[in-house]
Design a protein around this motif. Sequence first.
Motif, PDB file in Angstrom:
ATOM      1  N   GLY A 112       4.627   3.295 -10.257  1.00 31.65           N
ATOM      2  CA  GLY A 112       3.646   2.471 -10.946  1.00 31.65           C
ATOM      3  C   GLY A 112       3.610   2.750 -12.436  1.00 31.65           C
ATOM      4  N   LYS A 124      -3.650   3.121   1.650  1.00 32.45           N
ATOM      5  CA  LYS A 124      -2.979   3.574   0.432  1.00 32.45           C
ATOM      6  C   LYS A 124      -3.268   5.065   0.263  1.00 32.45           C
ATOM      7  CE  LYS A 124      -2.814   2.665  -4.577  1.00 32.45           C
ATOM      8  NZ  LYS A 124      -3.429   1.884  -5.688  1.00 32.45           N
ATOM      9  N   ASN A 133       5.603  -6.151  -5.424  1.00 28.13           N
ATOM     10  CA  ASN A 133       4.204  -5.803  -5.145  1.00 28.13           C
ATOM     11  C   ASN A 133       3.621  -6.570  -3.957  1.00 28.13           C
ATOM     12  OD1 ASN A 133       2.458  -3.786  -6.063  1.00 28.13           O
ATOM     13  ND2 ASN A 133       1.106  -5.275  -7.037  1.00 28.13           N
ATOM     14  N   LYS A 142      -0.282  -9.417  -0.859  1.00 31.76           N
ATOM     15  CA  LYS A 142      -0.128  -9.022  -2.253  1.00 31.76           C
ATOM     16  C   LYS A 142      -1.003  -7.804  -2.515  1.00 31.76           C
ATOM     17  CE  LYS A 142       0.835 -13.678  -4.002  1.00 31.76           C
ATOM     18  NZ  LYS A 142       0.382 -14.758  -4.925  1.00 31.76           N
ATOM     19  N   ASP A 160      -1.880  -6.433  -5.215  1.00 30.15           N
ATOM     20  CA  ASP A 160      -2.787  -6.531  -6.361  1.00 30.15           C
ATOM     21  C   ASP A 160      -3.781  -7.685  -6.218  1.00 30.15           C
ATOM     22  OD1 ASP A 160      -0.981  -8.579  -6.586  1.00 30.15           O
ATOM     23  OD2 ASP A 160      -0.345  -8.113  -8.635  1.00 30.15           O
ATOM     24  N   ASP A 161      -3.871  -8.267  -5.022  1.00 30.00           N
ATOM     25  CA  ASP A 161      -4.802  -9.370  -4.787  1.00 30.00           C
ATOM     26  C   ASP A 161      -6.174  -8.798  -4.418  1.00 30.00           C
ATOM     27  OD1 ASP A 161      -6.215 -11.592  -4.006  1.00 30.00           O
ATOM     28  OD2 ASP A 161      -4.986 -12.050  -2.258  1.00 30.00           O
ATOM     29  N   PRO A 162      -7.185  -8.987  -5.266  1.00 26.37           N
ATOM     30  CA  PRO A 162      -8.506  -8.410  -4.962  1.00 26.37           C
ATOM     31  C   PRO A 162      -9.170  -9.036  -3.738  1.00 26.37           C
ATOM     32  CG  PRO A 162      -8.623  -9.839  -6.891  1.00 26.37           C
ATOM     33  CD  PRO A 162      -7.166  -9.694  -6.553  1.00 26.37           C
ATOM     34  N   HIS A 221      -7.488  -9.727  -0.975  1.00 29.93           N
ATOM     35  CA  HIS A 221      -6.751  -9.216   0.197  1.00 29.93           C
ATOM     36  C   HIS A 221      -6.406 -10.341   1.174  1.00 29.93           C
ATOM     37  CE1 HIS A 221      -7.890  -5.460  -1.514  1.00 29.93           C
ATOM     38  NE2 HIS A 221      -9.149  -5.524  -1.122  1.00 29.93           N
TER      39      HIS A 221
END
Length: 517
Positions: A142, A160, A190, A211, A213-215, A217
Amino acid sequence: MRIQKTLLIAALACTPAFTADWLMDGADVFRTAWQKNETILNPANVKNMQILWKLQLDNVPQQMHSLFSPLILDNVRTSSGIKQVAIVQGISDNIYAIDAVEGKILWKKHWDYPTPANVRLNNDDPLCPEGALAAPIVGPVGPDGRRFLWALAGDGRLHKVNPADGEELAQPVQFIGANAKAYALNIFDNVIFTTTAQGCHGNPNKMWALKLDDPTHTVMSDTPKSGGLWGRSGAAIDSNGVAWAPTGDGRYDKESQTYGNGLIGAKVVGNDLKIVDYFIPSNWSWLQKRDLDFQVTPAIFKYKGRELMVTASKECRVYLMDVKNPGGEDHQTPLDRTPLICNEEVNFAAAGIWGSMATWEDAQGTRWVLTPFWGPSHPKFKVPISNGPVTKGGIAAFKVEEKNGKLQLTPAWMSRDMDQAEPPVIANGVIFAIGSGENTYQAYPDLGLRDSSKMRIAASTHATFFALDGQTGKELYSSGNQIKSWVHFGELAVANGRVYVGTYDSMLYCFGLPGTK
């Protein structure tokens, strides 16, 4: 000036040497199973390999499953210094981080969650065990220079984790249903992928994507409407982000977008996962009738400016395709299809090609394709180099060649006999493979069709680890009877002079050269 030079030398001395990682099942997103950075093991010295350590883990097997493909991550900054870490998932919702040099546990995580409503009591079905089935993955570096471990628990939530200490770094995200039969995670741009199969515990058979980085989800998925995407190493992803997975038993019907007994390619388009291409063998109907599923994770590689892909099925043929047009205009014409390698008797359970493919390129630029197979080699399959009769299984090697303007898979060698050969891995010109020792029978003359975990466990023996010469398939090392248990859906991992395998009794073995540090 002298002080600056001294400081520079000291800084260089503290810089870790160039080392190798094994960050996912199949080595990379393409599922080549090729360790490109190995410098310690080679064809001349692997004859001296031995068990460096073995570690008994407290994971409880479920049905036929126990430990999954180890991950190897070097130069991890732990509380006790910089370590080379082996990360292993067990089906009973356990993840272990192990000092790869010393063979000692650094940390352990157990995923706790309420018992899902779809748990089956007295389950004796090898196809649908409960627990964490998808091999985890270590993502790319990252912006802050760190890598994260992503793991899928048996309740379908994605975790995670900090690989240095096991700390959970975010709230887990619901990715798939509880006790869905998920396969090894993969990651591209990602986006994390998995596949599910066999409708286990009422879950649909799909390819899934999320994704990271998708808030919101948002979970994306698409389905081939087949018996399940059960390639052992999940999906392989090409350089354009198309995830390729075999579709298992089922029908093919173009009009209804039903793609059974074939291979689908799916890609994230906006906020959706869409099937964008597919391949169906011309004899799909016969394969369906004989339960000879397309169920082998493909391997993807570059060759003369093209991106190619190889896969196979229980029928025991290997297919060569171009990822840009895998089946031609009719979606059923590959670049090449090999003759039958095995399975003359048309056995749906104890013969054929199972698991995943492997591929590598040698120093002379020759592109190799490797496939494991179960059961006797086919009497009509001929290779220039044979290493003895094969009755229980082995590894077959092909060269990718261009003849008269057409690409083909040219048989090169066949290994010695192996008891149910599992997918091989490659490092520095050496092919590492394992005969699983697993009993794979699902039907009996006196009982008919009966796929029973208890019966198969009782009849399984022990695994044997092999090192083979990459050019000839000649045996360079065998573990003999040193491994005491057998392997089911277990994959090898290789990095920094060590090869790892986990067995059904939850023992993790590390093979290497004497005195290796």
